[in-house]
Write a protein that holds these residues in place. Sequence first.
Motif, PDB file in Angstrom:
ATOM      1  N   VAL A 143       1.081  -0.935  -0.205  1.00 31.08           N
ATOM      2  CA  VAL A 143       0.389   0.321   0.234  1.00 31.08           C
ATOM      3  C   VAL A 143       1.089   0.755  -0.286  1.00 31.08           C
ATOM      4  N   ARG A 144       0.975   1.924  -0.857  1.00 26.59           N
ATOM      5  CA  ARG A 144       1.565   3.571  -0.848  1.00 26.59           C
ATOM      6  C   ARG A 144       0.947   4.544  -0.276  1.00 26.59           C
ATOM      7  N   GLU A 145      -0.358   4.307  -0.347  1.00 29.76           N
ATOM      8  CA  GLU A 145      -1.064   5.094  -0.029  1.00 29.76           C
ATOM      9  C   GLU A 145      -2.011   5.428   0.169  1.00 29.76           C
ATOM     10  N   SER A 146      -2.809   5.822   1.367  1.00 33.94           N
ATOM     11  CA  SER A 146      -4.612   5.224   1.529  1.00 33.94           C
ATOM     12  C   SER A 146      -4.989   6.440   2.409  1.00 33.94           C
ATOM     13  N   VAL A 147      -6.538   6.240   2.354  1.00 30.78           N
ATOM     14  CA  VAL A 147      -7.399   6.801   3.236  1.00 30.78           C
ATOM     15  C   VAL A 147      -8.603   6.423   3.610  1.00 30.78           C
ATOM     16  N   LYS A 148      -8.716   6.308   4.405  1.00 30.40           N
ATOM     17  CA  LYS A 148      -9.844   5.488   5.199  1.00 30.40           C
ATOM     18  C   LYS A 148     -10.694   6.178   5.828  1.00 30.40           C
ATOM     19  N   TYR A 149     -12.259   4.886   4.819  1.00 28.73           N
ATOM     20  CA  TYR A 149     -13.393   5.136   5.143  1.00 28.73           C
ATOM     21  C   TYR A 149     -14.128   5.084   6.464  1.00 28.73           C
ATOM     22  N   ALA A 155      -7.067   2.932  -1.644  1.00 33.00           N
ATOM     23  CA  ALA A 155      -5.772   2.669  -1.694  1.00 33.00           C
ATOM     24  C   ALA A 155      -5.425   2.944  -2.851  1.00 33.00           C
ATOM     25  N   GLU A 156      -3.993   3.627  -3.319  1.00 30.85           N
ATOM     26  CA  GLU A 156      -3.034   2.808  -4.488  1.00 30.85           C
ATOM     27  C   GLU A 156      -2.121   1.958  -3.996  1.00 30.85           C
ATOM     28  N   LEU A 157      -2.193   0.876  -4.289  1.00 30.78           N
ATOM     29  CA  LEU A 157      -1.340  -0.115  -4.385  1.00 30.78           C
ATOM     30  C   LEU A 157      -0.180  -0.496  -5.842  1.00 30.78           C
ATOM     31  N   ARG A 158       1.008  -1.224  -4.916  1.00 33.97           N
ATOM     32  CA  ARG A 158       1.572  -1.624  -5.690  1.00 33.97           C
ATOM     33  C   ARG A 158       2.636  -2.498  -5.718  1.00 33.97           C
ATOM     34  N   CYS A 159       2.651  -3.576  -6.650  1.00 34.86           N
ATOM     35  CA  CYS A 159       3.793  -4.272  -6.946  1.00 34.86           C
ATOM     36  C   CYS A 159       4.881  -4.655  -6.699  1.00 34.86           C
ATOM     37  N   GLN A 160       5.409  -5.015  -5.597  1.00 36.56           N
ATOM     38  CA  GLN A 160       6.771  -5.145  -5.268  1.00 36.56           C
ATOM     39  C   GLN A 160       7.111  -6.524  -5.315  1.00 36.56           C
ATOM     40  N   SER A 161       9.020  -6.325  -4.999  1.00 35.21           N
ATOM     41  CA  SER A 161       9.686  -7.841  -4.508  1.00 35.21           C
ATOM     42  C   SER A 161       9.898  -7.392  -3.967  1.00 35.21           C
ATOM     43  N   SER A 185       0.593   0.155 -10.834  1.00 36.16           N
ATOM     44  CA  SER A 185      -0.290  -0.136 -10.004  1.00 36.16           C
ATOM     45  C   SER A 185      -1.620   0.158  -9.735  1.00 36.16           C
ATOM     46  N   TYR A 186      -2.267  -0.103  -8.464  1.00 34.33           N
ATOM     47  CA  TYR A 186      -3.854  -0.234  -8.912  1.00 34.33           C
ATOM     48  C   TYR A 186      -4.278   0.439  -8.426  1.00 34.33           C
ATOM     49  N   THR A 187      -5.452   1.709  -8.214  1.00 36.26           N
ATOM     50  CA  THR A 187      -6.295   2.589  -7.506  1.00 36.26           C
ATOM     51  C   THR A 187      -7.391   2.159  -7.100  1.00 36.26           C
ATOM     52  N   GLY A 188      -8.035   2.353  -5.864  1.00 34.91           N
ATOM     53  CA  GLY A 188      -9.129   2.389  -5.955  1.00 34.91           C
ATOM     54  C   GLY A 188      -9.794   2.110  -4.619  1.00 34.91           C
ATOM     55  N   TYR A 189     -11.250   2.303  -4.334  1.00 33.66           N
ATOM     56  CA  TYR A 189     -12.090   1.750  -3.159  1.00 33.66           C
ATOM     57  C   TYR A 189     -11.547  -0.235  -2.856  1.00 33.66           C
ATOM     58  N   VAL A 213      -6.194  -5.584   1.731  1.00 37.75           N
ATOM     59  CA  VAL A 213      -5.815  -4.279   2.023  1.00 37.75           C
ATOM     60  C   VAL A 213      -5.505  -3.676   3.198  1.00 37.75           C
ATOM     61  N   ARG A 214      -7.339  -3.853   3.965  1.00 41.52           N
ATOM     62  CA  ARG A 214      -7.841  -3.395   5.125  1.00 41.52           C
ATOM     63  C   ARG A 214      -6.607  -3.458   5.960  1.00 41.52           C
ATOM     64  N   SER A 215      -5.543  -4.668   6.131  1.00 46.44           N
ATOM     65  CA  SER A 215      -4.866  -5.261   7.170  1.00 46.44           C
ATOM     66  C   SER A 215      -3.337  -5.100   7.287  1.00 46.44           C
ATOM     67  N   GLN A 216      -2.835  -3.884   5.786  1.00 48.40           N
ATOM     68  CA  GLN A 216      -1.675  -3.479   5.607  1.00 48.40           C
ATOM     69  C   GLN A 216      -2.225  -1.263   6.591  1.00 48.40           C
ATOM     70  N   ILE A 217      -3.399  -1.251   6.948  1.00 52.99           N
ATOM     71  CA  ILE A 217      -3.223  -0.006   7.155  1.00 52.99           C
ATOM     72  C   ILE A 217      -4.103   0.314   8.566  1.00 52.99           C
ATOM     73  N   ASP A 218      -4.384  -0.798   8.718  1.00 55.58           N
ATOM     74  CA  ASP A 218      -5.246  -0.870  10.318  1.00 55.58           C
ATOM     75  C   ASP A 218      -4.072  -1.380  11.374  1.00 55.58           C
ATOM     76  N   TRP A 219      -4.977  -1.483  12.288  1.00 59.75           N
ATOM     77  CA  TRP A 219      -4.224  -2.423  13.651  1.00 59.75           C
ATOM     78  C   TRP A 219      -3.799  -3.230  13.330  1.00 59.75           C
ATOM     79  N   GLY A 220      -2.353  -4.199  13.383  1.00 58.04           N
ATOM     80  CA  GLY A 220      -1.742  -5.208  13.123  1.00 58.04           C
ATOM     81  C   GLY A 220      -0.655  -5.878  13.086  1.00 58.04           C
ATOM     82  N   VAL A 221       0.277  -6.765  13.605  1.00 56.88           N
ATOM     83  CA  VAL A 221       0.799  -7.641  13.808  1.00 56.88           C
ATOM     84  C   VAL A 221       1.486  -9.304  12.965  1.00 56.88           C
ATOM     85  N   SER A 222       2.062  -9.053  12.327  1.00 62.26           N
ATOM     86  CA  SER A 222       2.166 -10.217  11.645  1.00 62.26           C
ATOM     87  C   SER A 222       3.807 -10.332  11.586  1.00 62.26           C
ATOM     88  N   TYR A 223       3.979 -11.693  11.690  1.00 67.71           N
ATOM     89  CA  TYR A 223       5.138 -12.907  11.968  1.00 67.71           C
ATOM     90  C   TYR A 223       5.320 -13.182  10.058  1.00 67.71           C
TER      91      TYR A 223
END
Length: 502
Positions: A143-149, A155-161, A185-189, A213-223
């Motif tokens: 997730v490069r940019e995001s706004v939560k409603y 959000a604007e998404l990028r494919c990375q490696s 990139s992929y931008t949308g709701y 998508v929500r998991s990357q901008i909300d409260w979270g812990v990933s291992y």
Amino acid sequence: MSVTAAASGFVVLLLTVTVVQCENGWDVSYTSTEICAVRGSTVDITCTYTYPSTFNNHDTTVQETFWFIKESNGIHVDLRTDPEYSGRVENLCGNNKCTLRISNLRESDSAVYKFRFTTNQTTGSLTGSAGVTLSVTDLHVQVRESVKYDYSIWAELRCQSSCRLPDHLNYVWYKNQQKMKEGASYTGYFYSEDRVSCAVKGLEDFRSASMLVRSQIDWGVSYTSTEICAFRGSTVDINCTYTYPSRWNHLDTTVQETFWFIKVREQIYDDLRTDPEYSGRVENLCGNNKCTLRISNLRESDSAVYKFRFTTNQPRGSFFGSAGVTLNVTDPQLQVHVRRSTANPSSTWTELTCHSRCQLPDHLSYVWYNNNKPVGRKKYFHLRHFNPEDSYHCAIEGQERFPSPTLYYPSDAPKPPSVSVSPSGEIREGSSVNLTCSSDANPAAKYTWYKRSGDKQVQRLSEETQFVLSSIRSSDSGEYYCTAENELGRSSANILITVTCE
């Protein structure tokens, strides 16, 4: 910057730096020293080589050209003879230029590749010493940019490696397994249950993992890993990434505390750094929303589930990853595996590989012993000849007190196994019967149990040295046989079971 990208599936990034090893006209130079490629694609690794046309008053002729990643004991293993690359490599050579083409790339292909040529001259063998580092990577959505409603996220998404791929690559985007669009990139709701993945165009079978998508901008812990196996006495790193909204309830969010724990008492989380059992053995290495717990001098009592927790200035700003990471501390329990290649008669070799039940950390190496004397430090040990009087075993550097079983000259296939039944004597219906298969084999044999029915049909039962019939019935009567097999051959033996009714 030179980039190869063709419809045939080539997806690579080439860092063009010429590396020269030159001595009296002998020279190997690589077009690139670093290549990043996507799993499933095809890559070309290219070099040029030169040599004097005459040397010591003799005309020079090239006798052999090949690429390798494994070298030990003076043996360079031609990739074309390595079973791990079977059917996936080509050498395209001519006019003093040689290209290694590897297709259907796997992450295990990540390695340093080197080219070697030999000539008729006494000093006419040369390897390009630097080699080419190939990194084979998977993709992930970022997730490069995001706004939560209230009910959605823009959000604007990028494919990375994990390594840098060419900027011009085109990507295919999927939402909830359905193809949505193509583009960098992929931008949308997005809504709370939407899962998004991406792939390089032309390699759609090798998509990234689906991501909420929500998991990357909300409260979270990933291992990074949920299970880790480590050796007693060694050091382990346990990694996590944590996320939180930059603003919550109209307030900027700041992190106040980060720590790891294994114990919870009445909603109190005990920071490992304050636990006397871990005194002087733990570090928290945190930064950029990543945190690593490093535990040194591991003990078997350290086997536990480790969890990470962070707190913020927000009212509900405390969070931990509920799953955690299961750490199992054990002894290495090493085995030596034998593999032989005869694909190229001029390049036969025996490869000994040290295997452990745990994956070896990158900073450790294996120590090899020939007739109980140390002879090398690497995972693979290559032999031109395995002499009958020789024996080999391996250990992990720093863990020499836990050596592998000794491997002796593997000249024969497994001897016909011996089979036994317990209890011996008459077998009554309803009793428990244990069938055991064993064979004198080195390397150790793998065992498989079968039952042959009256109509000669064969039923596969078990792949263990023992097969248990816990409550035997009369219908279980019949011929049972086991096979013992290793890479040198296979043998079998049978036993007849008769069940007596009460």
